[in-house]
Structures are given as C-alpha cells and as structure tokens.
Design an enzyme around this catalytic site. Structure first.
Site, PDB file in Angstrom:
ATOM      1  N   SER A 290      -8.261  -6.413 -40.844  1.00  0.00           N
ATOM      2  CA  SER A 290      -7.576  -5.390 -41.627  1.00  0.00           C
ATOM      3  C   SER A 290      -6.190  -5.895 -42.007  1.00  0.00           C
ATOM      4  O   SER A 290      -5.393  -6.256 -41.134  1.00  0.00           O
ATOM      5  CB  SER A 290      -7.463  -4.100 -40.807  1.00  0.00           C
ATOM      6  OG  SER A 290      -6.700  -3.143 -41.510  1.00  0.00           O
TER       7      SER A 290
ATOM      8  N   GLY B 213      -3.939  -4.080 -43.789  1.00  0.00           N
ATOM      9  CA  GLY B 213      -3.116  -2.938 -44.179  1.00  0.00           C
ATOM     10  C   GLY B 213      -3.343  -2.555 -45.625  1.00  0.00           C
ATOM     11  O   GLY B 213      -4.500  -2.473 -46.071  1.00  0.00           O
TER      12      GLY B 213
ATOM     13  N   GLY C  24      -6.003  -4.359 -47.841  1.00  0.00           N
ATOM     14  CA  GLY C  24      -7.445  -4.242 -47.668  1.00  0.00           C
ATOM     15  C   GLY C  24      -7.988  -5.047 -46.509  1.00  0.00           C
ATOM     16  O   GLY C  24      -7.379  -5.111 -45.434  1.00  0.00           O
TER      17      GLY C  24
ATOM     18  N   GLY D 199      -8.207   2.764 -39.967  1.00  0.00           N
ATOM     19  CA  GLY D 199      -8.992   1.645 -39.451  1.00  0.00           C
ATOM     20  C   GLY D 199     -10.317   2.090 -38.862  1.00  0.00           C
ATOM     21  O   GLY D 199     -11.326   1.381 -38.972  1.00  0.00           O
ATOM     22  N   ASP D 200     -10.328   3.276 -38.256  1.00  0.00           N
ATOM     23  CA  ASP D 200     -11.571   3.807 -37.694  1.00  0.00           C
ATOM     24  C   ASP D 200     -12.570   4.129 -38.806  1.00  0.00           C
ATOM     25  O   ASP D 200     -13.778   3.926 -38.655  1.00  0.00           O
ATOM     26  CB  ASP D 200     -11.280   5.062 -36.872  1.00  0.00           C
ATOM     27  CG  ASP D 200     -10.239   4.807 -35.795  1.00  0.00           C
ATOM     28  OD1 ASP D 200     -10.144   3.658 -35.319  1.00  0.00           O
ATOM     29  OD2 ASP D 200      -9.514   5.752 -35.445  1.00  0.00           O
TER      30      ASP D 200
END
Length: 310
Positions: free
Chosen positions: A217, A219, A222, A248-249
């Site tokens: 990830s 941020g 992407g 993120g989940d």
C-alpha cells in the site's frame, strides 16, 4: 466462505469535532461505534460485496459484549469469536471536520492466557474446514506469542487454504517464514521488514523471504503488486480526502474477494483501490461509499504493468 482472524478485536469509536486543537476542550458533534479491528473491518466489506464471512479472534469484557452484539446486525457475517477474561480494547478516531484529518488512539488489548490461546488455536483449525480463503489481520494482544501468525499460516497451508497476512513488525517477519500466499504491508512496514525504502525492491525482497505475492500500500498513490504472474501499479485518479481509518482493510477485502472469485490480478487491484478510496469517503471504518466505489471501479482506477520479471 471466507474466514477473517482478528486476534486484537476492538470497539471502534469515532468522534467528530469542528476543529481539533491540542490542549483544548472540544465539543463532539457526532459519535459512532462499530465492531472493529482489521479483520472485522475486512469482514464487513466482504459481506457488503456479497460474500459469506466468519470472523474469529478474541472478545472479552463489557466492550467485547458490545462488539459481539454489533456483529449480529451485520448480514452475511458469522461470529466465531473466542471468549477471554480480559476486556476487548477500544480505538478512538477523532475527525477534524475543518481539515478532514483524523487522529487515532489505539488501546493495547487484553492479556490472553495460555489456555485461551490454546482454545483459539483449536477453534481456528476447526473453522478452516470448507473455507475458501483466510485473512490473518492486525496486531497481537499481550500474551499471544510473537510467532503466532507463522503458526496460523502453516495450519492454513496444511489445510490447503490460501492465506493473506496483514500485520507488521516482528509478527510479519516471522510470519513470512511460513510462506503466506499474500502479504499487504504499507510502504513503511515493508521498509522496516526489508531495510529498503524503494517499494519494488522491498517487495521483491519480501518475496524472497517467503511471501508468494506482495501487495504494498502506497497511500494516496495506490498499490504496488509483485506476484509470480507479474508486477502492476494501481492508483486512484486523484487524492481522496476524508477518514482513512479502515482504508487498508477495505483493500484487503478487495484482494480476498478477487482471489476467491478467481479474478485476474489487474481486476483484483482495481477493486482493492476503488474500495480503499471509497472507504476514505465513508463516515466510519468497515464501510465504503458504494456510489464512489462503483464510479472508481468503472473508470477511475488506473492499473499499469511494471517492467521486469516478478
């Protein structure tokens, strides 16, 4: 069915204030509470996408009771949490309505006794029967061995169940040795793991240490995917402002749903980025703005192949 594991479940509490100022009293304009912890957020998003999900981990005390009661209101999610004597933690997100920024406060979680950890391991092994994929998510509460995820990865692999590991620090380092199918660190976690601050080089190093595929990830920029099938970058069309808690989940939910639906990697990544951005626009973690998600998935996410062998 998909199984998500949240060893350090939480009650997520979100406060909204007109403006957050240090050393000042604040009048809260809105309060929301949701069952939380990374795997529970993943489960809610998966259920919203139409998948049946079972959640397991630990829950205890009054806060744990509130979490379990909240799960009864989520269609498609089955509660298989294991009781503990200690109290489930709370996480506090304070949203500054003026700037859109969020300040996060996370409690450590209950101390888990050896007998409680053994009970969880037995329940986990039983739950793997008939599961299409499992996600191991988040931090470890006190008392759980630092190598816990490595053991859980091995049990899943022995059962023939694909496993995604989403944690950080030493639990991630040890978990890699068990060869998870997929890890999803952020850029800082990946740098800490490998010592490299160049995401593609760091992802390759993580694969050499045991991960079959690495989705990093980045941020607002992407995701970066380094897999046996190739390398890709997937990015939203523009920076999205809002509450990033749970973004993120939601990306994990997109990756897992794509895995069990046998989607090609570019489609999995587009779904993950669209869900992540749509979650930033939602008021609380574990939810996403469906209109924004559909618009982003339709024509808003750019997925490009990276040069070089995976």
């Amino acid at each position: 069915m998909i199984l998500t594991v949240t060893l350090n479940t939480a009650l997520d509490i979100t406060y909204r204030v007109p403006a957050l100022r240090p050393h000042a009293s604040h009048r809260v304009t809105e309060v929301t509470e949701r069952p939380g912890g990374k795997g529970l957020n993943v489960a809610r998003v998966l259920a919203a996408l139409g998948h049946d999900v079972t959640v397991t981990g630990f829950a205890g005390g009054t806060t744990g009771g509130v979490v379990r009661e909240g799960l009864t209101c989520v269609p498609g999610v089955t509660d298989a949490l294991v009781p503990v004597a200690g109290a489930t933690r709370r996480t506090i997100a304070v949203v500054d309505e003026r700037t859109g920024d969020t300040t996060q406060l996370n409690e450590p979680g209950p101390a888990v006794a050896p007998a409680e950890w053994n009970a969880f391991q037995e329940a986990y092994e039983d739950l793997l029967a008939g599961v299409a994929a499992v996600a191991l998510c988040g931090s470890l509460p006190p008392g759980v061995p630092v190598g816990a995820y490595a053991g859980l990865v091995r049990v899943a692999r022995a059962a023939g169940v694909p496993v995604l590991l989403d944690t950080s620090g030493e639990p991630l380092r040890r978990g890699l040795a068990a060869r998870p199918d997929l890890i999803k660190p952020n850029a800082d976690e990946l740098a800490e793991l490998t010592g490299s601050h160049e995401p593609q080089r760091a992802a390759q190093a993580a694969r050499r240490r045991g991960a079959r595929s690495v989705i990093a990830s980045l941020g607002p920029e992407g995701l970066l995917a380094v897999t046996p099938e190739g390398r890709w970058r997937a990015a939203p069309p523009a920076h999205v402002r809002g509450n990033p808690t749970g973004a993120g989940d939601s990306a994990v939910a997109g990756l897992l749903s794509g895995l069990v639906e046998h989607l090609p990697w570019p489609d999995r990544l587009a779904r993950a980025v669209a869900l992540s951005a749509a979650t930033v626009l939602a008021p609380v973690a574990g939810e996403f703005d469906r209109t924004a998600y559909e618009e982003l998935l339709g024509h808003g996410v750019a997925v490009t192949a990276e040069a070089g062998a995976a």
